[in-house]
Design a protein around this motif. Structure first.
Motif, short mmCIF file in Angstrom:
data_model
loop_
_atom_site.label_atom_id
_atom_site.label_comp_id
_atom_site.label_asym_id
_atom_site.label_seq_id
_atom_site.Cartn_x
_atom_site.Cartn_y
_atom_site.Cartn_z
N PHE A 188 0.79 -1.32 -0.06
CA PHE A 188 -0.07 -0.10 0.14
C PHE A 188 0.86 1.28 0.00
O PHE A 188 0.23 2.31 0.24
N GLY A 189 2.21 1.05 -0.17
CA GLY A 189 2.98 2.13 -0.36
C GLY A 189 3.07 2.71 1.05
O GLY A 189 3.58 3.98 1.24
N LEU A 190 2.99 1.96 2.21
CA LEU A 190 3.16 2.64 3.57
C LEU A 190 4.52 2.03 4.45
O LEU A 190 4.86 0.56 4.05
N ARG A 191 4.65 2.67 5.20
CA ARG A 191 5.99 1.93 6.20
C ARG A 191 5.24 2.76 7.70
O ARG A 191 5.13 3.77 7.75
N TYR A 192 5.83 1.50 8.57
CA TYR A 192 5.24 2.01 10.25
C TYR A 192 6.18 3.10 10.55
O TYR A 192 7.48 2.81 10.36
N GLU A 193 5.96 3.94 11.00
CA GLU A 193 6.63 5.16 11.92
C GLU A 193 5.55 5.54 12.73
O GLU A 193 4.67 6.00 12.29
N LYS A 194 5.72 5.66 14.15
CA LYS A 194 4.95 6.34 15.06
C LYS A 194 4.42 7.77 14.64
O LYS A 194 5.18 8.69 14.50
N ASN A 195 3.04 7.59 14.14
CA ASN A 195 2.60 8.87 13.67
C ASN A 195 1.36 9.27 14.42
O ASN A 195 0.53 10.22 14.08
N CYS A 196 1.06 8.77 15.32
CA CYS A 196 -0.16 9.08 16.10
C CYS A 196 0.01 8.72 17.73
O CYS A 196 0.67 7.80 17.99
N SER A 197 -0.71 9.36 18.36
CA SER A 197 -1.04 9.30 19.81
C SER A 197 -2.36 8.23 19.97
O SER A 197 -2.75 7.98 18.85
N SER A 198 -2.55 7.94 21.19
CA SER A 198 -3.49 6.96 21.46
C SER A 198 -4.97 7.52 20.98
O SER A 198 -5.02 8.74 21.01
N LYS A 199 -6.02 6.57 20.85
CA LYS A 199 -7.09 7.32 20.58
C LYS A 199 -7.71 8.27 22.04
O LYS A 199 -8.32 9.22 21.69
N ILE A 200 -7.29 7.90 22.93
CA ILE A 200 -7.84 8.72 24.11
C ILE A 200 -7.28 10.22 24.13
O ILE A 200 -7.66 11.17 24.27
N ALA A 201 -6.06 10.04 23.65
CA ALA A 201 -5.09 11.40 23.40
C ALA A 201 -5.65 12.10 22.27
O ALA A 201 -5.88 13.39 22.46
#
Length: 182
Positions: free
Chosen positions: A164-177
């Motif tokens: 899908f042309g994606l790679r994991y890199e932390k780009n988000c906080s938790s849903k609660i945040a």
């Protein structure tokens, strides 16, 4: 009662990438869940590195207490309940967890609520969750790789994401945040 360590990797998606993944993969389970999070007015739960919620689905309510132990690992304590608020819970196990983590039940109040449509795909060592979450003022899209067996989760997640042309890199906080920022 469910007590485990939860290890998860999350990646926010554009609506376009969400739709692409959804149309390319068979997610055999789909459920809608409403999450209500609780904290004290002075954020004692958050400051202790914890989160408290009651998750409601069509069939049940689950109390969850999460405690972060590293950037991708949480201790997760869960138990079915028959209450909509923490103050109404009478279950001795849940009350003992709240005591153990020094959470003042009498001061807890709802601080965030949102609804997620979650699509699930079970893999050999993990579970993929494709989420569309509706907050008070916006909707976002996310994919989670939640693994229960010890393995190189980042590598496995990236293998799934690559087409899908994606790679994991932390780009988000938790849903609660994210809900608290909404």
């Amino acid at each position: 009662m469910y007590e485990n360590k939860e290890r998860e990797l999350k990646l926010l998606l554009s609506k376009q990438k969400y739709d692409e993944i959804l149309s390319s993969c068979d997610f055999p389970v789909c459920r809608t869940q409403t999450n209500v999070y609780f904290d004290t007015p002075d954020s004692q739960v958050r400051d202790a590195g914890c989160a408290l919620r009651i998750r409601t689905t069509k069939d049940e309510r689950i109390f969850t207490l999460k405690k972060r132990i590293d950037p991708i690992t949480l201790i997760e304590l869960e138990r079915p309940v028959d209450a909509d608020t923490i103050a109404a819970i009478r279950d001795p196990q849940v009350l003992s967890w709240l005591t153990e983590y020094h959470i003042p039940v009498q001061k807890l109040q709802p601080v965030a609520s949102f609804t997620t449509t979650r699509r699930l795909l079970k893999l050999d060592h993990a579970e993929l969750c494709l989420d569309q979450t509706t907050f008070a003022h916006h909707t976002d899209y996310e994919i989670e790789y939640e693994y229960f067996e010890d393995h190189d989760g980042v590598r496995a997640f990236n293998e799934f994401l690559a087409p899908f042309g994606l790679r994991y890199e932390k780009n988000c906080s938790s849903k609660i945040a994210r809900a608290m920022k909404d």
